[in-house]
Design a protein around this motif. Structure first.
Motif, short mmCIF file in Angstrom:
data_model
loop_
_atom_site.label_atom_id
_atom_site.label_comp_id
_atom_site.label_asym_id
_atom_site.label_seq_id
_atom_site.Cartn_x
_atom_site.Cartn_y
_atom_site.Cartn_z
N LEU A 181 -0.72 -4.90 -14.64
CA LEU A 181 -1.56 -4.46 -13.53
C LEU A 181 -2.94 -5.10 -13.64
CD1 LEU A 181 -0.78 -0.63 -13.78
CD2 LEU A 181 0.60 -2.42 -12.69
N VAL B 66 -1.16 7.36 -6.13
CA VAL B 66 -0.84 6.63 -7.35
C VAL B 66 -0.98 7.54 -8.57
CG1 VAL B 66 -1.51 4.69 -8.82
CG2 VAL B 66 -1.51 4.41 -6.34
N LEU C 154 -3.55 -4.68 -4.64
CA LEU C 154 -2.45 -3.92 -4.03
C LEU C 154 -1.09 -4.32 -4.61
CD1 LEU C 154 -2.97 -3.55 -0.16
CD2 LEU C 154 -2.79 -1.74 -1.86
N PRO D 268 -5.53 -2.77 -10.11
CA PRO D 268 -4.80 -2.14 -9.01
C PRO D 268 -5.69 -1.25 -8.14
CG PRO D 268 -4.37 -0.98 -11.06
CD PRO D 268 -5.12 -2.23 -11.42
N THR E 76 -0.59 -2.28 -7.51
CA THR E 76 -0.27 -0.90 -7.13
C THR E 76 1.22 -0.73 -6.88
OG1 THR E 76 -2.45 -0.74 -6.07
CG2 THR E 76 -0.83 0.94 -5.50
N HIS F 19 0.83 -1.20 0.00
CA HIS F 19 0.00 0.00 0.00
C HIS F 19 0.87 1.26 0.00
CE1 HIS F 19 -3.07 2.93 1.08
NE2 HIS F 19 -3.98 2.00 0.84
N ASN G 192 -9.70 3.17 -11.72
CA ASN G 192 -8.88 2.52 -12.75
C ASN G 192 -9.09 3.17 -14.11
OD1 ASN G 192 -7.15 -0.16 -12.34
ND2 ASN G 192 -8.70 -0.08 -10.72
N VAL H 136 -6.17 2.19 -6.77
CA VAL H 136 -5.73 3.48 -7.28
C VAL H 136 -6.24 4.59 -6.36
CG1 VAL H 136 -5.79 5.09 -9.22
CG2 VAL H 136 -5.78 2.62 -9.65
N ASN H 137 -5.31 5.36 -5.80
CA ASN H 137 -5.70 6.53 -5.00
C ASN H 137 -4.95 7.76 -5.50
OD1 ASN H 137 -3.08 6.24 -3.98
ND2 ASN H 137 -3.74 5.44 -1.99
#
Length: 243
Positions: A151, A160, A130, A154, A133, A89, A200, A156-157
């Motif tokens: 990927l 990222v 994760l 993933p 990620t 993470h 995503n 995604v935040n």
């Protein structure tokens, strides 16, 4: 056609960055020879890629058909769910150390121990959720080491997305990216429910705007190996297509 099977070796590796010994799973193709040079696919969630994704079987079949180049697959297992989150993470306590381990410890070790091609374009990182990620974050940080990434859905935040926006060498990368249309309510390791498909799609848009070469597709399914396993042969074909 009878398909020759590769071998899977258990290779212990002591990491100073992580302060622990990891038991790597290393797949060598059926006709492995130290006289040849091999591309490398490094899988986070390594045990899952081998057991749930059946990546060795997929590689055996594609190699038998001559559809991918010779490659070595390295699986890095995690100890438990908290350990996975700490390393994978973006907010995890060991996230930075794990990425340094990949670039500064694992790659030199693999290049010493196995006949690897040793070019960024011959090294791919792969992961699901994760694990995808952290694979992306590592490739963004070390594009001269890892030229490709696969990927599978993933997380995604903002961290990222910002990392992609800050990428200074987008043309060095090649990203294979899939996500499920049914990933609207995914239970994450911290017990929360998150929408995965919308972020995503945003990630795909940012990668495209940034000029990162790659492939994107959405499958009819949710956040599980049931769908990622089916897609793995296509991912391997994309990343390691025989020239």
């Amino acid at each position: 056609m009878e398909i020759e099977r590769g071998t899977i070796k258990d290779v212990p590796f002591e990491s100073r960055e992580l302060g622990e010994t990891l038991n790597l799973w290393v797949y060598l193709p059926a006709r492995f020879s130290p006289l040849y040079k091999y591309a490398v696919c490094i899988c986070q969630d390594g045990k899952d890629f081998f057991q749930l994704g059946r990546i060795a079987r997929a590689a055996d079949e594609l190699l038998a058909k001559g559809e991918i180049e010779d490659l070595i697959i390295v699986g890095i297992p995690y100890a438990n769910i908290p350990d996975r989150r700490r390393k994978y993470h973006p907010d995890g306590e060991q996230h930075g150390a794990y990425i340094r381990f990949l670039a500064h410890e694992l790659v030199p070790f693999l290049d010493r121990e196995f006949p690897t091609a040793q070019m960024a374009s011959d090294r791919a990182l792969a992961g699901d959720s994760l694990a995808a990620t952290v694979s992306l974050m590592a490739a963004l940080k070390y594009p001269h080491t890892f030229g490709k990434a696969a990927l599978m859905s993933p997380l995604v935040n903002e961290k990222v997305m910002e990392a992609v926006k800050q990428c200074t060498d987008p043309k060095l990368l090649d990203i294979y990216h899939i996500a499920g249309k049914g990933e609207t309510e995914v239970k994450t390791t911290d017990g929360k429910i998150q929408d995965f498909i919308t972020p995503n799609r945003t990630l795909h848009q940012i990668l495209a705007e940034k000029g990162v070469p790659g492939f994107y597709d959405e499958f009819d399914g949710d956040h599980s190996w049931r769908y990622w396993q089916k897609d793995l042969p296509r991912a391997l074909q994309y990343l390691f297509k025989k020239v």
